[in-house]
Design a protein around this motif. Structure first.
Motif, PDB file in Angstrom:
ATOM      1  N   ILE A  62       0.930  -0.749   0.214  1.00  0.00           N
ATOM      2  CA  ILE A  62      -0.195   0.012   0.107  1.00  0.00           C
ATOM      3  C   ILE A  62       1.155   1.305  -0.060  1.00  0.00           C
ATOM      4  CG2 ILE A  62      -1.555   1.325   1.161  1.00  0.00           C
ATOM      5  CD1 ILE A  62      -3.206  -1.678   0.404  1.00  0.00           C
ATOM      6  N   HIS A  63       1.110   1.999  -0.862  1.00  0.00           N
ATOM      7  CA  HIS A  63       1.594   3.237  -1.371  1.00  0.00           C
ATOM      8  C   HIS A  63       0.659   4.550  -1.133  1.00  0.00           C
ATOM      9  CE1 HIS A  63       4.443   0.636  -3.242  1.00  0.00           C
ATOM     10  NE2 HIS A  63       4.658  -0.119  -2.105  1.00  0.00           N
ATOM     11  N   GLY A  64       1.472   5.381  -1.083  1.00  0.00           N
ATOM     12  CA  GLY A  64       0.839   6.810  -1.103  1.00  0.00           C
ATOM     13  C   GLY A  64       1.942   7.942  -0.340  1.00  0.00           C
ATOM     14  N   ASP A  65       0.777   9.043  -0.602  1.00  0.00           N
ATOM     15  CA  ASP A  65       0.650  10.747   0.066  1.00  0.00           C
ATOM     16  C   ASP A  65       0.420  12.051   0.064  1.00  0.00           C
ATOM     17  OD1 ASP A  65       1.660  12.466  -2.156  1.00  0.00           O
ATOM     18  OD2 ASP A  65       2.589  11.454  -3.617  1.00  0.00           O
ATOM     19  N   ALA A  66       0.772  12.220   1.122  1.00  0.00           N
ATOM     20  CA  ALA A  66       0.143  13.744   1.305  1.00  0.00           C
ATOM     21  C   ALA A  66      -0.778  14.692   0.732  1.00  0.00           C
ATOM     22  CB  ALA A  66       0.701  13.961   2.169  1.00  0.00           C
ATOM     23  N   GLU A  67      -0.132  14.148  -0.830  1.00  0.00           N
ATOM     24  CA  GLU A  67      -0.421  15.666  -1.501  1.00  0.00           C
ATOM     25  C   GLU A  67      -1.017  14.470  -2.982  1.00  0.00           C
ATOM     26  OE1 GLU A  67       2.912  17.229  -2.512  1.00  0.00           O
ATOM     27  OE2 GLU A  67       3.731  17.679  -0.260  1.00  0.00           O
ATOM     28  N   THR A  68      -0.578  13.713  -3.785  1.00  0.00           N
ATOM     29  CA  THR A  68      -1.052  12.955  -5.274  1.00  0.00           C
ATOM     30  C   THR A  68      -2.597  12.166  -5.005  1.00  0.00           C
ATOM     31  OG1 THR A  68       1.189  12.991  -5.049  1.00  0.00           O
ATOM     32  CG2 THR A  68      -0.917  11.983  -7.165  1.00  0.00           C
ATOM     33  N   TRP A  69      -3.076  13.206  -5.975  1.00  0.00           N
ATOM     34  CA  TRP A  69      -3.902  12.789  -6.419  1.00  0.00           C
ATOM     35  C   TRP A  69      -4.415  11.657  -7.495  1.00  0.00           C
ATOM     36  CZ3 TRP A  69      -9.713  13.404  -5.173  1.00  0.00           C
ATOM     37  CH2 TRP A  69      -9.943  13.784  -4.830  1.00  0.00           C
ATOM     38  N   CYS A  86      -5.087   6.405   4.683  1.00  0.00           N
ATOM     39  CA  CYS A  86      -4.019   6.144   5.776  1.00  0.00           C
ATOM     40  C   CYS A  86      -4.196   7.563   6.182  1.00  0.00           C
ATOM     41  CB  CYS A  86      -2.673   6.128   4.808  1.00  0.00           C
ATOM     42  SG  CYS A  86      -2.654   4.526   3.658  1.00  0.00           S
ATOM     43  N   ASP A  87      -5.323   9.003   6.252  1.00  0.00           N
ATOM     44  CA  ASP A  87      -4.803   9.996   7.342  1.00  0.00           C
ATOM     45  C   ASP A  87      -5.149  10.069   8.428  1.00  0.00           C
ATOM     46  OD1 ASP A  87      -5.274  12.665   8.001  1.00  0.00           O
ATOM     47  OD2 ASP A  87      -6.753  13.308   6.323  1.00  0.00           O
ATOM     48  N   ARG A  88      -3.612   9.392   9.360  1.00  0.00           N
ATOM     49  CA  ARG A  88      -4.105   9.543  10.785  1.00  0.00           C
ATOM     50  C   ARG A  88      -4.914  10.652  11.046  1.00  0.00           C
ATOM     51  NH1 ARG A  88      -1.652   5.229  13.067  1.00  0.00           N
ATOM     52  NH2 ARG A  88      -0.028   4.348  11.368  1.00  0.00           N
ATOM     53  N   ASP A  89      -5.090  11.394  10.553  1.00  0.00           N
ATOM     54  CA  ASP A  89      -6.086  12.780  11.558  1.00  0.00           C
ATOM     55  C   ASP A  89      -7.085  12.341  10.872  1.00  0.00           C
ATOM     56  OD1 ASP A  89      -3.464  13.987  12.420  1.00  0.00           O
ATOM     57  OD2 ASP A  89      -3.187  14.949  10.724  1.00  0.00           O
ATOM     58  N   ILE A 109     -10.363   4.505 -11.032  1.00  0.00           N
ATOM     59  CA  ILE A 109     -10.107   4.783  -9.768  1.00  0.00           C
ATOM     60  C   ILE A 109      -9.695   5.745  -9.262  1.00  0.00           C
ATOM     61  CG2 ILE A 109     -10.153   3.854  -6.991  1.00  0.00           C
ATOM     62  CD1 ILE A 109     -12.575   2.585  -8.882  1.00  0.00           C
ATOM     63  N   LEU A 110     -10.359   6.793  -9.158  1.00  0.00           N
ATOM     64  CA  LEU A 110      -9.293   8.145  -8.166  1.00  0.00           C
ATOM     65  C   LEU A 110      -9.514   7.983  -7.449  1.00  0.00           C
ATOM     66  CD1 LEU A 110      -9.155  10.881  -9.261  1.00  0.00           C
ATOM     67  CD2 LEU A 110     -11.492  12.152  -8.949  1.00  0.00           C
ATOM     68  N   ILE A 111      -8.496   8.498  -6.976  1.00  0.00           N
ATOM     69  CA  ILE A 111      -7.922   8.276  -5.393  1.00  0.00           C
ATOM     70  C   ILE A 111      -7.275   9.407  -5.209  1.00  0.00           C
ATOM     71  CG2 ILE A 111      -6.122   6.525  -3.925  1.00  0.00           C
ATOM     72  CD1 ILE A 111      -6.521   4.704  -5.965  1.00  0.00           C
ATOM     73  N   PRO A 112      -7.783  10.098  -3.595  1.00  0.00           N
ATOM     74  CA  PRO A 112      -7.462  10.746  -3.156  1.00  0.00           C
ATOM     75  C   PRO A 112      -5.730  11.240  -2.743  1.00  0.00           C
ATOM     76  CG  PRO A 112      -9.132  10.897  -2.050  1.00  0.00           C
ATOM     77  CD  PRO A 112      -8.548   9.097  -3.550  1.00  0.00           C
ATOM     78  N   PRO A 113      -5.392  13.030  -2.297  1.00  0.00           N
ATOM     79  CA  PRO A 113      -4.509  12.445  -1.472  1.00  0.00           C
ATOM     80  C   PRO A 113      -4.643  11.190   0.207  1.00  0.00           C
ATOM     81  CG  PRO A 113      -4.205  13.847  -2.182  1.00  0.00           C
ATOM     82  CD  PRO A 113      -6.235  13.971  -2.609  1.00  0.00           C
ATOM     83  N   LYS A 114      -3.694  11.439   0.512  1.00  0.00           N
ATOM     84  CA  LYS A 114      -3.438  10.364   1.929  1.00  0.00           C
ATOM     85  C   LYS A 114      -4.752   8.919   2.178  1.00  0.00           C
ATOM     86  CE  LYS A 114      -3.481  15.334   4.294  1.00  0.00           C
ATOM     87  NZ  LYS A 114      -3.548  16.038   5.742  1.00  0.00           N
ATOM     88  N   HIS A 115      -4.565   9.040   0.767  1.00  0.00           N
ATOM     89  CA  HIS A 115      -4.549   7.477   0.663  1.00  0.00           C
ATOM     90  C   HIS A 115      -3.978   6.726   0.008  1.00  0.00           C
ATOM     91  CE1 HIS A 115      -9.166   9.669   1.779  1.00  0.00           C
ATOM     92  NE2 HIS A 115      -9.474   8.108   1.830  1.00  0.00           N
ATOM     93  N   GLY A 116      -3.864   5.520   0.359  1.00  0.00           N
ATOM     94  CA  GLY A 116      -2.749   4.515   0.296  1.00  0.00           C
ATOM     95  C   GLY A 116      -3.755   3.915  -0.873  1.00  0.00           C
ATOM     96  N   THR A 143       4.190   3.850   3.106  1.00  0.00           N
ATOM     97  CA  THR A 143       4.169   2.404   2.260  1.00  0.00           C
ATOM     98  C   THR A 143       3.767   2.026   3.671  1.00  0.00           C
ATOM     99  OG1 THR A 143       6.086   2.278   1.358  1.00  0.00           O
ATOM    100  CG2 THR A 143       5.140   0.458   1.580  1.00  0.00           C
ATOM    101  N   TYR A 144       2.886   0.955   3.399  1.00  0.00           N
ATOM    102  CA  TYR A 144       1.955   0.306   4.784  1.00  0.00           C
ATOM    103  C   TYR A 144       1.651  -1.803   4.336  1.00  0.00           C
ATOM    104  CZ  TYR A 144      -0.289   4.261   7.279  1.00  0.00           C
ATOM    105  OH  TYR A 144      -0.399   4.834   8.152  1.00  0.00           O
ATOM    106  N   ARG A 145       2.658  -2.571   4.352  1.00  0.00           N
ATOM    107  CA  ARG A 145       2.401  -3.832   4.483  1.00  0.00           C
ATOM    108  C   ARG A 145       0.412  -3.929   4.156  1.00  0.00           C
ATOM    109  NH1 ARG A 145       5.661  -8.582   4.818  1.00  0.00           N
ATOM    110  NH2 ARG A 145       3.266  -8.714   5.931  1.00  0.00           N
TER     111      ARG A 145
END
Length: 175
Positions: A62-69, A86-89, A109-116, A143-145
């Motif tokens: 599971i990969h992602g970041d805080a900015e990327t769509w 994956c947004d802890r807040d 599938i459209l995936i927003p930031p803070k989602h892996g 990255t999450y396992r």
């Protein structure tokens, strides 16, 4: 030309079926049209396209970041896609949803930031395609396992093939 856009159970995650024309010669699919997507409220400015090709039983993510769509699709074969908050807040941290994407169903599938996102290859080979609105930055990635207990995701496999990054659940030292 038509575009079908459906909301999913996750905020900001959309399931899209793009325009396709099929006849005796094969299939033509319009994978992105800025004006048509904007008519459906999708105004993300995509600036980079990426493709990965993998074989059966490989999980990436599971990969992602805080900015990327990301706008994810399957150009060849079939894969099981998981999107996780994956947004802890967020009150919805850990919520996840799965989708099956294939060259046959042509879904995106459209995936927003803070989602892996992670995917498991179901066919012999598959081509994972995604557009993104930022340039790839490995230092900003999380990255999450695939089997992280906080996310508790169900996968239709017990022993997938993984990269070192995905095995560790983080970027390896020196990479």
């Amino acid at each position: 030309m038509s575009l079908k856009v459906n909301k999913t159970k996750m905020d900001g995650v959309l399931e899209i079926t793009p325009f396709a024309f099929e006849d005796h010669r094969g299939v033509y699919v319009e994978t992105f049209n800025k004006e048509l997507y904007a008519e459906h409220g999708i105004t993300v400015e995509f600036i980079q396209d990426d493709i990965s090709v993998s074989r059966k039983n490989v999980i990436r993510g599971i990969h992602g970041d805080a900015e990327t769509w990301k706008l994810v699709s399957c150009l060849m074969g079939e894969f099981y896609l998981v999107v996780a908050n994956c947004d802890r807040d967020s009150a919805n941290f850990g919520q996840w949803q799965s989708f099956t994407l294939s060259e046959a169903n042509r879904k995106q599938i459209l995936i927003p930031p803070k989602h892996g996102n992670g995917h498991l290859i179901l066919s012999d080979r598959a081509m994972f395609h995604y557009k993104q609105n930022t340039y790839y930055n490995p230092k900003g990635q999380f990255t999450y396992r695939f089997d992280d207990p906080e996310l508790n995701i169900w996968w239709p496999i017990k022993n997938p093939m993984l990269s070192m990054r995905d095995e560790l659940g983080h970027w390896p030292e020196g990479s």
